[in-house]
Design an enzyme around this catalytic site. Structure first.
Site, mmCIF file in Angstrom:
data_model
loop_
_atom_site.group_PDB
_atom_site.id
_atom_site.type_symbol
_atom_site.label_atom_id
_atom_site.label_comp_id
_atom_site.label_asym_id
_atom_site.label_seq_id
_atom_site.Cartn_x
_atom_site.Cartn_y
_atom_site.Cartn_z
ATOM 1 N N LYS A 1 -23.382 29.624 7.447
ATOM 2 C CA LYS A 1 -23.314 30.967 6.858
ATOM 3 C C LYS A 1 -22.649 31.951 7.814
ATOM 4 C CE LYS A 1 -27.386 29.870 4.060
ATOM 5 N NZ LYS A 1 -28.858 29.891 3.984
ATOM 6 N N GLN B 1 -33.753 32.609 7.137
ATOM 7 C CA GLN B 1 -33.598 31.201 6.735
ATOM 8 C C GLN B 1 -34.954 30.581 6.420
ATOM 9 O OE1 GLN B 1 -30.654 29.476 6.232
ATOM 10 N NE2 GLN B 1 -31.995 27.867 5.421
ATOM 11 N N ASP C 1 -29.726 38.107 -0.078
ATOM 12 C CA ASP C 1 -30.065 36.712 -0.368
ATOM 13 C C ASP C 1 -31.044 36.615 -1.548
ATOM 14 O OD1 ASP C 1 -29.746 33.978 0.252
ATOM 15 O OD2 ASP C 1 -31.601 33.947 1.425
#
Lengths: 285, 285
Positions: free
Chosen positions: A54, A98, A121
């Protein structure tokens, strides 16, 4: 199925990244470098790989990647403090924590602490609610990527019966809501579903989001259905038995090279949209 | 069907109100009177009736009902100001904005302005998201009432196929999420659904939430299914054709006397829970 259409996520992702790159260039001309902060807690090798991918993807488009790596022993309080700092940092436009975090951390509390405006996200409950009610927030990236693939290939969703296998907060539930908002009739299945094969076999669109390798069998797929495989299991194996599903499907995403690349492109796109909003605020200020 | 069980909402509501009344008495012993503020904008006679019923139900349990009636010409700004005042008023524990509001008002903006801690009617997107992700917030009252009826009569949800007809933000969508969280396989249908009859006929549990009188036909109902009618159309007519559906169903809610009374009891219950949280905060302060 003869002539099964391969839904090539790398092509969709390139298209999306091209558009995003143009926006990045414009923002940089205004002195704004879109910045995604990634938070990795602990040393899980897969998570390290995902976060690195990413970050690298950001930098390839000329964006900034702020990479924060916290030790395995991090407490919830410490993680919340890190998030709070990023929330108030004007140079950070998006925050990605994450998943998964080490077991001593309250992951939900950490997700919830992310400022909605930086939740690129799509992990907060507030973002989920706005997505489900069809306004405002950034959807979770994988569900948004699935919708982007369907749109790129002009595949009709309205009136279709979509069967989603999986109900996680960042995949099964939000993709069910996005498909519903796109006027599909949506059935959401999970581990307690009885006679899953019979239900999946009704799907005009089948979304595999269960996290079990080759779980969705070819004989479950209705002739001509669209199969979207959002699984990504160790060894680059999807949730659908690709070879067998492809015999019945009219269109199918491969793994790798299907939903995955579009998920990352979506993350970049949503980070840049967040940066554009900052820019608009600055101009009106 | 012989021996179809009538799911009597008045009984469920009385049971719930009894428990709520005991909590009200305890709170009043501590000097706290649970208070629901209702906001009615304009002069729609049905809305006036609903708001009055809710206010009266509060008072019957010894709760306070703060009834705010704003003129038909109220602006969004004025309504937002009213909500802001109630948000900061410590004596108000729950806020209900009666739907619908006059067309010049941005209803979604008004709903979103309600403090999550006082959103006892479950209308905010944040509350929706928390409900969908199975933590925290107060669910919308009608969906919560449906779950309460199923629970009261010990009707199994896990593994059942629930078919929800309707996808509104306060009914179809949240009840789909609650049923999913209770481990049902959930299909959500709506105006764009193709072959609705075939889909409804698969339902072990059918939730009618479409707002059209007698829309759900008896011949659509699988033998032995549970029919929950959340409709309430002019003339006390439900969304399901009761007489015909009852011939096939093993259990069914009547209209009136089904979901409706439990919805109001849920509103009271959630308001009192909000007041209890205030009390807990005071004690720890």
């Amino acid at each position: 199925m003869k002539n099964t259409l391969i839904l090539d996520g790398t092509v969709v992702a390139e298209d999306m990244k091209q558009a995003t790159k143009e926006k990045v260039d414009q923002l940089k001309n205004q002195g704004i470098t879109p910045c995604l902060a990634t938070i990795l807690v602990g040393d899980d090798p897969s998570s390290e790989t995902y976060v690195r991918m990413k970050g690298n993807a950001c930098e390839k488009l000329g964006m900034e990647s702020r990479r924060i790596h916290l030790p395995e022993t991090t407490t919830t309080e410490e993680l919340l403090q890190t998030i709070a700092t990023l929330n108030t940092d004007d140079r950070v436009h998006g925050i990605l924590l994450q998943h998964p975090v080490p077991p001593q951390i309250d992951e939900r509390a950490a997700f919830e602490a992310i400022d909605l405006a930086k939740d690129v996200d799509g992990v907060t409950s507030w973002g989920f609610g706005q997505t489900a009610l069809n306004f405002g927030a950034y959807p979770s990236c994988t569900p948004a990527a699935i919708m982007a693939i369907l749109a790129y290939y002009n595949l009709d969703v309205e009136g279709k019966h979509a069967v989603v296998v999986g109900r996680s907060p960042i995949l099964g539930k939000p993709v069910s809501m996005l498909l519903l908002n796109a006027n599909a009739t949506v059935t959401t299945c999970h581990s307690k579903t009885q006679d899953l094969a019979a239900i999946v076999s009704q799907g005009d669109i089948v979304v595999a989001a269960v996290g079990k390798p080759h779980f969705i069998k070819g004989e479950w797929i209705k002739k001509g259905a669209i199969v979207i495989d959002a699984g990504y299991n160790p060894g680059n194996i999807g949730d659908a038995d690709y070879d067998e599903c492809a015999k019945h499907a009219s269109a199918i995403t491969p793994v790798p090279g299907g939903v995955g690349p579009v998920t990352i492109a979506t993350l970049l796109s949503q980070t840049v949209i967040a940066a554009e909003k900052t820019s608009a605020v600055n101009e009106s200020a």
